[in-house]
Design an enzyme around this catalytic site. Sequence first.
Site, short mmCIF file in Angstrom:
data_model
loop_
_atom_site.label_atom_id
_atom_site.label_comp_id
_atom_site.label_asym_id
_atom_site.label_seq_id
_atom_site.Cartn_x
_atom_site.Cartn_y
_atom_site.Cartn_z
N ARG A 128 -4.39 -21.64 -14.57
CA ARG A 128 -3.98 -20.26 -14.37
C ARG A 128 -4.56 -19.72 -13.05
NH1 ARG A 128 -5.35 -20.51 -19.97
NH2 ARG A 128 -7.41 -19.63 -19.53
N CYS B 3 2.62 -7.33 3.65
CA CYS B 3 3.41 -6.60 2.65
C CYS B 3 3.55 -7.45 1.39
CB CYS B 3 4.77 -6.22 3.21
SG CYS B 3 4.69 -5.04 4.57
N ARG C 276 2.77 -5.04 -1.75
CA ARG C 276 2.16 -3.71 -1.74
C ARG C 276 3.17 -2.63 -1.35
NH1 ARG C 276 1.72 -1.71 3.24
NH2 ARG C 276 1.69 -3.18 4.98
N GLN D 191 7.54 -2.04 0.19
CA GLN D 191 8.78 -2.67 0.61
C GLN D 191 9.83 -1.65 1.03
OE1 GLN D 191 11.71 -4.95 -1.95
NE2 GLN D 191 10.91 -6.60 -0.66
N ILE E 166 12.92 3.84 -0.11
CA ILE E 166 14.11 3.94 0.72
C ILE E 166 13.84 5.00 1.78
CG2 ILE E 166 16.57 4.50 0.79
CD1 ILE E 166 16.72 3.61 -2.16
N TYR E 167 13.95 4.63 3.04
CA TYR E 167 13.69 5.59 4.12
C TYR E 167 14.77 6.67 4.17
CZ TYR E 167 9.76 3.07 6.11
OH TYR E 167 8.53 2.50 6.31
N ALA F 64 11.97 1.62 10.71
CA ALA F 64 10.75 2.40 10.92
C ALA F 64 9.64 1.48 11.39
CB ALA F 64 10.37 3.12 9.63
#
Length: 282
Positions: free
Chosen positions: A137, A157, A183, A185, A225-226, A281
């Site tokens: 694991r 990311c 972290r 997206q 979403i930008y 961005a």
Amino acid sequence: MSKADDIFISMCSDIIENGTTTEGQKVRPHWEDGTPAYTIKKFGVCNRYDLREEFPALTLRRTALKSAMDEILWIYQKKSNNINDLHSHIWDEWADESGSIGKAYGYQVGQVSHYPDGDYDQMDRVLKDLRENPYSRRIITNLYTFADLSEMNLYPCAYNVIYNVTQDPNEEKPTLNLLLVQRSQDILAANNWNVCQYAILLMMVAQVSDMIPGELVHMISDAHIYDRHVDIIKDLIGREKHPAPTVRLNPEVKNFYDFTTDDLIVEGYEHGPQVKNIPIAI
């Protein structure tokens, strides 16, 4: 129709309808004209894709699968942090004059650690453990090294991969599953790109480990979403859907370090028109 389309549409609709906005807050990203890049976001999104059912490529628009594989090879096979080793230009914005993105991504994969049974970098350790101790694991890669963050041109990311093996009594071979932790997206620019990348990584690692590629579980902390992408997303999720393509690897490749993008075979990929000139961005 493609299940990846259904997951994408559901996720985007949920973000737009139920997400929170960062408008008016202090944000790091900005547009090329200097305007702050605000987002609508959801915290803690988790999507599941079963590669035993189909490959999770969007058909609403085309995902460049060989380019996605090229970047994943750049990170986990070449273990490079230099854009001169990459065929696409997606990292150009974060590279210095030598092409380096700092101590990020492939650099971290290539860092060697000492174990009682020898010295291994992160990817070599994964491959060894899957061969010799597949039900461990602890088969993990992690690119988020706090001591090196100040020397990364962009914080990772998609940074954490956990491999987990299951054995169905009806299957001749064990199944390899992969959990990806991200972290942050940009859903329009990167969601299916990352999904397809790590699906291909799962397929490659499963093949050289003599296993069946199983579930890809994608966990996104900040799925956003930008503001300048909302109308594009609304148009995209209203498009016609198509069946998922058939995606496979050259079965002759048995060594992870022998894969090239020529070994990715894509058949029957029907898709809608590409979305062009997406503002990014920075």
